[in-house]
Design a protein around this motif. Structure first.
Motif, short mmCIF file in Angstrom:
data_model
loop_
_atom_site.label_atom_id
_atom_site.label_comp_id
_atom_site.label_asym_id
_atom_site.label_seq_id
_atom_site.Cartn_x
_atom_site.Cartn_y
_atom_site.Cartn_z
N UNK A 357 0.99 -1.20 -0.01
CA UNK A 357 -0.08 -0.07 -0.09
C UNK A 357 0.87 1.00 -0.13
N UNK A 358 0.71 2.04 -1.08
CA UNK A 358 1.59 3.27 -1.11
C UNK A 358 0.53 4.50 -0.70
N UNK A 359 0.58 5.19 0.47
CA UNK A 359 -0.31 6.41 0.96
C UNK A 359 0.33 7.52 0.46
N UNK A 360 -0.54 8.37 -0.03
CA UNK A 360 -0.30 9.73 -0.39
C UNK A 360 -1.38 10.71 -0.25
N UNK A 361 -1.36 11.93 -0.03
CA UNK A 361 -2.31 12.93 0.21
C UNK A 361 -2.75 13.42 -1.45
N UNK A 362 -3.86 13.84 -1.48
CA UNK A 362 -4.10 14.44 -2.90
C UNK A 362 -3.33 15.81 -2.98
N UNK A 363 -2.83 16.55 -2.21
CA UNK A 363 -2.13 17.59 -2.30
C UNK A 363 -0.95 17.40 -2.88
N UNK A 364 -0.20 16.33 -2.39
CA UNK A 364 1.11 15.88 -2.75
C UNK A 364 0.97 15.22 -4.19
N UNK A 365 -0.13 14.55 -4.61
CA UNK A 365 -0.22 14.02 -5.62
C UNK A 365 -0.41 14.83 -7.01
N UNK A 366 -1.14 16.22 -6.48
CA UNK A 366 -1.24 17.08 -7.58
C UNK A 366 0.12 17.43 -8.11
N UNK A 367 1.15 17.46 -7.04
CA UNK A 367 2.33 18.30 -7.48
C UNK A 367 3.25 17.04 -8.36
N UNK A 368 2.89 15.96 -8.58
CA UNK A 368 3.44 14.93 -9.30
C UNK A 368 2.88 14.69 -10.69
N UNK A 369 3.94 14.38 -11.61
CA UNK A 369 3.55 14.02 -12.95
C UNK A 369 3.14 12.45 -13.03
N UNK A 370 1.93 12.13 -12.76
CA UNK A 370 1.63 10.67 -12.45
C UNK A 370 1.88 9.62 -13.51
N UNK A 371 2.09 10.25 -14.80
CA UNK A 371 2.64 9.15 -15.57
C UNK A 371 4.23 8.87 -15.51
N UNK A 372 4.80 9.56 -14.93
CA UNK A 372 6.24 9.16 -14.58
C UNK A 372 6.62 8.29 -13.32
N UNK A 373 5.35 8.13 -12.64
CA UNK A 373 5.39 7.21 -11.38
C UNK A 373 4.73 6.04 -11.72
N UNK A 374 4.19 5.69 -12.65
CA UNK A 374 3.32 4.75 -13.16
C UNK A 374 4.01 3.09 -12.96
N UNK A 375 5.22 3.06 -13.49
CA UNK A 375 5.95 1.89 -13.57
C UNK A 375 6.37 1.57 -11.98
N UNK A 376 6.63 2.48 -11.16
CA UNK A 376 7.12 2.31 -9.59
C UNK A 376 5.72 1.62 -8.99
N UNK A 377 4.64 2.24 -9.49
CA UNK A 377 3.45 1.78 -8.64
C UNK A 377 2.61 0.55 -8.95
N UNK A 378 3.00 0.19 -10.17
CA UNK A 378 2.41 -1.02 -10.77
C UNK A 378 2.61 -2.32 -9.77
#
Length: 440
Positions: A357-378
Motif C-alpha cells: 500500500x502506497x499512501x499519499x495525500x491528494x495535495x502531494x499527488x497534485x504536484x507529481x506527474x503521475x505518468x512518470x510514477x506509473x512504473x514504480x506503482x504497478x
C-alpha cells in the motif's frame, strides 16, 4: 443578496485566520456569526472542528445538528452520536442511536457505538464482551479483536484470550497491535498466570498510523519533483463544481476481468504468490446473482451507489469487475485498516500478488506527474487521502493510468463522505472506473 455576500466574505476571512494558525481570533469571529445563516456545509464542518478542538462541545453539537437537519448525512449522524456519548448525555445518545440504526442499519459503527454506550453506562465486562463477539462476526478489525482479548483476560477467560490473540496473528499478520497481542498471549501462557484483579476497562487501542507496510515500490509521498516541473495549483471544490463533468475528454476505462474463485476458500491467510494462479472453477451463476441481489446498497442524494464493507468483500470474491475502491467517510485509522483488509482479500483470491500500500495525500499527488510514477506503482495499492482535493489534471491522469494499467494496480480514494459524494458526481467517468464504493 448583500447579506449572503457578507456572510461569504466573513467565512472566507475566518478560513484565512485558521490557515494562519490564528485559532483564537478565528473562534472569536465564529462566535459572532449567526450559524443558521452560514450557507456552506464545508464551513460548518470546519467551525465544528474548531469548537471541538477548543473543547466547546455544546457548540460542536449545535453545528452538527444544524448540518444533519440540512443534509440528513449518515456520516454527520454518526459523528453527532459519538460526540453525545463522549459528553455523557446517555438519554440523548439512546434517542440518536435509535435514529442511527434506522438510517444506517447494522454496520461496524453500530457495534462500536453500542460498545461505547454500554461502557459509558457502566455495563459489566461480560456485556461488553458480548457486543465485541457480535462485532467480530460482522467485521473483524485489529483494534477491536485486541480489545476483546484484553477483556477475556480481565474476566479470567484464559483460553479464549489466547485463541483471540492467535486469530489476530492469523488474520492481520503483523503490526503494533499484533505485537501487543503476542505479548498478551505469552503472558497468559505463563505457568504462574492469574486473572488481573480489579482492573479498569482499558480504552481501545488505536492502530499506529505510521505503521510500516511492505512496499513493492518506493512511497510516492517521499519522491522529489523534477526540477523543471511546476506544481499544479490546487483547485478548490467550489471551482470544480462550476465545470461540467463532460468536459473531461477521457475515454471510458476498458473493462477487464477478474478470475472467479470457488466457494471453498475460507482460511484468512495472506500469502505472496510467486507464480501465476491457475483460474479456479467459478461459482454457479445462480448463486452469484443471488449474492448480488441480496447485497445491501445505499444510494446517495446525488445518485452514487455505495456498498457496505461486507458487501464489497463479497463482490471482490465473486465479481469480474476490475478492483478499484472509494472509502467515503470514516476516520483515517479506520480507512487504513479497511485498506489493509481489502489488499489482503485481493491477495487471498489471487487477483493481486503483492502486499503493498502506497499512501499519499491528494495535495502531494497534485504536484507529481503521475505518468512518470506509473512504473514504480504497478503491482501495488495506491491509497490517496483527501481525494476530493485532487485537481482536474490529476483526475485525468489517474483515469489514463486506470485505462492503460487498470488490472496491474489498485486505486483507493478516501475522504469525507459529503465531499467525496460531490467529487464523484463532478467526475462521473472516474466514479464509473472506481466500481467499489464503500460508505464507512
Amino acid at each position: 443578496m448583500g447579506k449572503r455576500y457578507e456572510m461569504t466574505r466573513r467565512c472566507a476571512h475566518i478560513r484565512s485566520l485558521i490557515e494562519e494558525n490564528k485559532y483564537t481570533k478565528a473562534l472569536e469571529q465564529i462566535d459572532e456569526l449567526v450559524l443558521a445563516d452560514v450557507g456552506s456545509i464545508e464551513d460548518l464542518y470546519l467551525f465544528a472542528d474548531m469548537y471541538e478542538r477548543a473543547e466547546r462541545m455544546d457548540m460542536t453539537k449545535k453545528i452538527l445538528y444544524l448540518i444533519y437537519e440540512r443534509t440528513q448525512s449518515k456520516h454527520t449522524l454518526s459523528r453527532l452520536l459519538h460526540l453525545v456519548i463522549r459528553m455523557g448525555d446517555m438519554e440523548e445518545a439512546r434517542e440518536l442511536f435509535m435514529t442511527y440504526e434506522v438510517v444506517r442499519g447494522v454496520t461496524l459503527d453500530t457495534y462500536e457505538l453500542r460498545y461505547f454506550m454500554a461502557k459509558t453506562e457502566g455495563e459489566p465486562r461480560n456485556k461488553l464482551i458480548e457486543i465485541l463477539e457480535e462485532l467480530k462476526k460482522e467485521e473483524y478489525t485489529e483494534e477491536w479483536g485486541y480489545q476483546l482479548a484484553r477483556l477475556y483476560e480481565q474476566e479470567g477467560l484464559r483460553e479464549k484470550c489466547i485463541q483471540e490473540c492467535d486469530d489476530l496473528k492469523l488474520w492481520f499478520g503483523e503490526g503494533s497491535i499484533i505485537d501487543k497481542a503476542m505479548e498478551l498471549k505469552k503472558k497468559c501462557e505463563a505457568p504462574d498466570w492469574e486473572p488481573p484483579k480489579d482492573e479498569e476497562i482499558p480504552e481501545p487501542e488505536l492502530p499506529d498510523l505510521e505503521e510500516s507496510f511492505s512496499y513493492a515500490a518506493p512511497a510516492v509521498d517521499v519522491m522529489e519533483l523534477p526540477e523543471n516541473t511546476e506544481p499544479e495549483p490546487l483547485e478548490p471544490m467550489m471551482e470544480m463544481q462550476k465545470e461540467a463533468a463532460e468536459q473531461l475528454e477521457v475515454e471510458k476505462p476498458v473493462e477487464k476481468s477478474m478470475p472467479l474463485i470457488s466457494e471453498g476458500v475460507s482460511e484468512p491467510v495472506v500469502t505472496k504468490r510467486e507464480t501465476p494462479m491457475e483460474p479456479p472453477k467459478a461459482k454457479p451463476v445462480e448463486s452469484l446473482e443471488k449474492l448480488l441481489e441480496e447485497e445491501a446498497e445505499d444510494i446517495s442524494d446525488r445518485g452514487i451507489r455505495y456498498l457496505t464493507l461486507k458487501g464489497a468483500i463479497t463482490r471482490v470474491k465473486y465479481s469480474q469487475e476490475t478492483a478499484h475502491f472509494v472509502f467515503a467517510g470514516g476516520e483515517e485509522r479506520i480507512t487504513l485498516a479497511v485498506a489493509k483488509r481489502i489488499a489482503k482479500e485481493l491477495n487471498h483470491v489471487g487477483y493481486f500478488s503483492a502486499k503493498s500500500i502506497v499512501k499519499i495525500s491528494a495535495e502531494k499527488l497534485n504536484k507529481l506527474e503521475l505518468a512518470e510514477q506509473t512504473e514504480k506503482l504497478l503491482g501495488g495499492c495506491v491509497l490517496i487521502t483527501s481525494a476530493p482535493d485532487l485537481t482536474k489534471k490529476a483526475v485525468e491522469d489517474m483515469l489514463q493510468m486506470v485505462q492503460e494499467n487498470g488490472d496491474k494496480i489498485v486505486i483507493m480514494l478516501s475522504g469525507d463522505f459529503d465531499e467525496m459524494d460531490c467529487f464523484l458526481s463532478i467526475y462521473p467517468e472516474l466514479s464509473e472506473a472506481l466500481s467499489y464504493k464503500i460508505r464507512m
